[in-house]
Design a protein around this motif. Structure first.
Motif, PDB file in Angstrom:
ATOM      1  N   UNK A  66       6.441  15.537  -0.959  1.00 22.49           N
ATOM      2  CA  UNK A  66       5.813  16.505  -1.868  1.00 22.49           C
ATOM      3  C   UNK A  66       5.077  15.852  -3.025  1.00 22.49           C
ATOM      4  N   UNK A  67       5.446  14.634  -3.403  1.00 19.39           N
ATOM      5  CA  UNK A  67       4.795  13.941  -4.510  1.00 19.39           C
ATOM      6  C   UNK A  67       3.982  12.744  -4.022  1.00 19.39           C
ATOM      7  N   UNK A  68       3.466  12.842  -2.802  1.00 20.47           N
ATOM      8  CA  UNK A  68       2.659  11.762  -2.230  1.00 20.47           C
ATOM      9  C   UNK A  68       1.165  12.009  -2.381  1.00 20.47           C
ATOM     10  N   UNK A  69       0.776  12.724  -3.429  1.00 15.61           N
ATOM     11  CA  UNK A  69      -0.634  12.866  -3.788  1.00 15.61           C
ATOM     12  C   UNK A  69      -0.831  12.134  -5.102  1.00 15.61           C
ATOM     13  N   UNK A  70      -1.767  11.187  -5.124  1.00 17.84           N
ATOM     14  CA  UNK A  70      -1.898  10.320  -6.294  1.00 17.84           C
ATOM     15  C   UNK A  70      -3.334  10.259  -6.772  1.00 17.84           C
ATOM     16  N   UNK A  71      -3.533  10.125  -8.088  1.00 17.32           N
ATOM     17  CA  UNK A  71      -4.872   9.833  -8.593  1.00 17.32           C
ATOM     18  C   UNK A  71      -5.349   8.501  -8.014  1.00 17.32           C
ATOM     19  N   UNK A  72      -6.614   8.461  -7.617  1.00 15.84           N
ATOM     20  CA  UNK A  72      -7.134   7.254  -6.975  1.00 15.84           C
ATOM     21  C   UNK A  72      -7.409   6.182  -8.021  1.00 15.84           C
ATOM     22  N   UNK A  73      -6.881   4.984  -7.770  1.00 16.67           N
ATOM     23  CA  UNK A  73      -7.111   3.846  -8.646  1.00 16.67           C
ATOM     24  C   UNK A  73      -7.784   2.748  -7.827  1.00 16.67           C
ATOM     25  N   UNK A  74      -9.031   2.385  -8.140  1.00 16.62           N
ATOM     26  CA  UNK A  74      -9.764   1.414  -7.312  1.00 16.62           C
ATOM     27  C   UNK A  74      -9.050   0.071  -7.171  1.00 16.62           C
ATOM     28  N   UNK A  75      -8.479  -0.437  -8.243  1.00 11.84           N
ATOM     29  CA  UNK A  75      -7.859  -1.761  -8.176  1.00 11.84           C
ATOM     30  C   UNK A  75      -6.612  -1.735  -7.300  1.00 11.84           C
ATOM     31  N   UNK A  76      -5.768  -0.723  -7.492  1.00 14.02           N
ATOM     32  CA  UNK A  76      -4.578  -0.624  -6.646  1.00 14.02           C
ATOM     33  C   UNK A  76      -4.977  -0.458  -5.184  1.00 14.02           C
ATOM     34  N   UNK A  77      -6.043   0.300  -4.931  1.00 15.22           N
ATOM     35  CA  UNK A  77      -6.482   0.514  -3.563  1.00 15.22           C
ATOM     36  C   UNK A  77      -6.961  -0.785  -2.919  1.00 15.22           C
ATOM     37  N   UNK A  78      -7.783  -1.542  -3.611  1.00 12.97           N
ATOM     38  CA  UNK A  78      -8.289  -2.808  -3.060  1.00 12.97           C
ATOM     39  C   UNK A  78      -7.155  -3.791  -2.844  1.00 12.97           C
ATOM     40  N   UNK A  79      -6.209  -3.846  -3.788  1.00  7.46           N
ATOM     41  CA  UNK A  79      -5.059  -4.752  -3.622  1.00  7.46           C
ATOM     42  C   UNK A  79      -4.222  -4.332  -2.420  1.00  7.46           C
ATOM     43  N   UNK A  80      -4.135  -2.998  -2.191  1.00 11.04           N
ATOM     44  CA  UNK A  80      -3.380  -2.533  -1.034  1.00 11.04           C
ATOM     45  C   UNK A  80      -4.054  -2.930   0.271  1.00 11.04           C
ATOM     46  N   UNK A  81      -5.379  -2.848   0.310  1.00 12.63           N
ATOM     47  CA  UNK A  81      -6.100  -3.245   1.526  1.00 12.63           C
ATOM     48  C   UNK A  81      -5.928  -4.733   1.816  1.00 12.63           C
ATOM     49  N   UNK A  82      -6.038  -5.558   0.776  1.00 11.80           N
ATOM     50  CA  UNK A  82      -5.947  -6.996   0.982  1.00 11.80           C
ATOM     51  C   UNK A  82      -4.525  -7.476   1.218  1.00 11.80           C
ATOM     52  N   UNK A  83      -3.538  -6.645   0.836  1.00  9.98           N
ATOM     53  CA  UNK A  83      -2.155  -6.984   1.167  1.00  9.98           C
ATOM     54  C   UNK A  83      -1.548  -8.017   0.244  1.00  9.98           C
TER      55      UNK A  83
END
Length: 386
Positions: free
Chosen positions: A369-386
């Motif tokens: 139910x709380x798995x909707x988050x404001x998008x953060x570009x840096x966190x997203x890129x770090x997540x992609x790169x692992x």
């Protein structure tokens, strides 16, 4: 003479009969049997019906008191995307892994650069952004003469961050406005999208985000075509004490429901009204025209603060077609990407922003139910790169 004899015999029989009854009465008393007079004689008038004594009333059951379930406290929205980054890092991002594998080679050939471009295209980043990213990265690698994987990874992160564009305003417009009559109006957020993207669930989760920020919310169940949509939305709202305005029958006019929700929000001094709409195929002209009607009717009561388009991150380039049509009809101001925990298609963030010129504002990270988050570009890129 004979007549007198018969008379005496008759009198004798009567005397004997009467005396027998008299003789039997004491015998009955001695045996405990009530005398005949006691069984037939009563003080009540003839014809009186003797009522049987009533049984005592059964004790009344205590009344059943229905207690509402306790309200849930939504998790604060800040830092939610960190969970996505950690999740991606643990699972190993296929996009980031392939990019780093190629970039860490001692000498990059033309085939290697072609492989990098193919990897970015498979991630739905789009041909234009992929070409720009690779050209910039290739120039920096050549100019700086770097070879080690750590430095190359840092360069790749910088270039990915540029195409994701951290300068875009990703906040949700939830500030109340003032009408021409001087009265305050709630911020109105219209949520649109095609079938199956998780639109109604997204509205419910967004309500939790706003409640966690201390906002008051009213939900408008303007999806009147899917029978369970209003029930589903009302369940989401009831968990956090949010009211849902809905039609009294299936198939009602969705524009009317949306208008009623905004009017209710105005009357109650609500901060935000979230309006859920029916899932629409972008090639169905009638449904898209109806979406335009909803927009026009809502603005009679209050201006639209946001039009959020919900896209499934796994749909890839088809999501761009959806975004294009909705942008023309509804004036989309922000994107919500659901199912972004599948990392192979993360490039859709870049592609859809380029297509519409509007930012990704929220991302769905999972089923909670709380798995909707404001998008953060840096966190997203770090997540992609692992």
């Amino acid at each position: 003479m004979n007549d007198q004899l018969w008379l005496w015999i008759t009198l004798g029989i009567l005397v004997v009969a009467g005396g027998g009854t008299a003789l039997l009465a004491p015998l009955r008393r001695r045996r405990g049997t009530p005398p005949l007079e006691e069984t037939t004689t009563t003080d009540r008038p003839a014809g009186t019906v003797v009522a049987e004594p009533e049984a005592p009333p059964a004790p009344e059951a205590p009344p059943t008191v229905e207690t509402a379930p306790p309200l849930e406290t939504p998790e604060p929205a800040a830092g939610r995307l960190v969970r996505l980054r950690d999740r991606l890092a643990r699972s190993g991002s296929p996009l980031g892994a392939r990019l780093l594998t190629v970039l860490s080679r001692d000498h990059l050939t033309e085939d290697d650069w072609d492989e990098l471009e193919e990897t970015l295209l498979l991630a739905d980043i789009g041909a234009g952004p992929a070409g720009e990213l690779l050209e910039a990265l290739r120039t920096r690698v050549r100019v700086l003469g770097v070879r080690d994987g750590t430095t190359v990874r840092a360069l790749l992160r910088e270039e990915l961050l540029k195409v994701v564009d951290p300068t875009l305003d990703r906040s949700i417009a939830t500030t109340r406005s003032v009408g021409d009559d001087g009265a305050a109006r709630p911020a109105v957020v219209l949520v649109v999208g095609v079938n199956g993207t998780g639109k109604t669930t997204t509205v419910g989760k967004l309500a939790r985000v706003l409640v966690a920020e201390g906002r008051t919310v009213v939900l408008g169940a303007a999806d009147t075509f899917r029978a369970a949509a209003a029930d589903q939305l009302q369940t989401w709202g009831s968990r956090v004490g949010v009211e849902t305005v809905r039609a009294d029958r299936d198939g009602a006019d969705p524009a009317s429901v949306a208008f009623d929700a905004v009017r209710r929000g105005t009357a109650e001094g609500t901060d935000v009204v979230l309006v859920d709409t029916a899932g629409r195929l972008q090639n169905k002209a009638g449904l898209m025209d109806e979406l335009g009607k909803i927009t026009r009717v809502i603005t009679r009561e209050a201006p639209l603060s946001e039009v959020l388009l919900v896209l499934d991150a796994t749909t890839g380039q088809n999501g761009l077609n959806q975004a294009r049509v909705f942008g023309e009809v509804a004036g989309v101001t922000g994107i919500v990407l659901t199912k972004l925990d599948g990392t192979a298609k993360g490039g859709i963030v870049v592609a859809v922003q380029r297509e519409l010129g509007v930012p990704v504002k929220l991302v769905g990270l999972g089923e909670g139910p709380d798995d909707l988050a404001p998008f953060d570009p840096e966190d997203f890129v770090d997540g992609i790169l692992g």
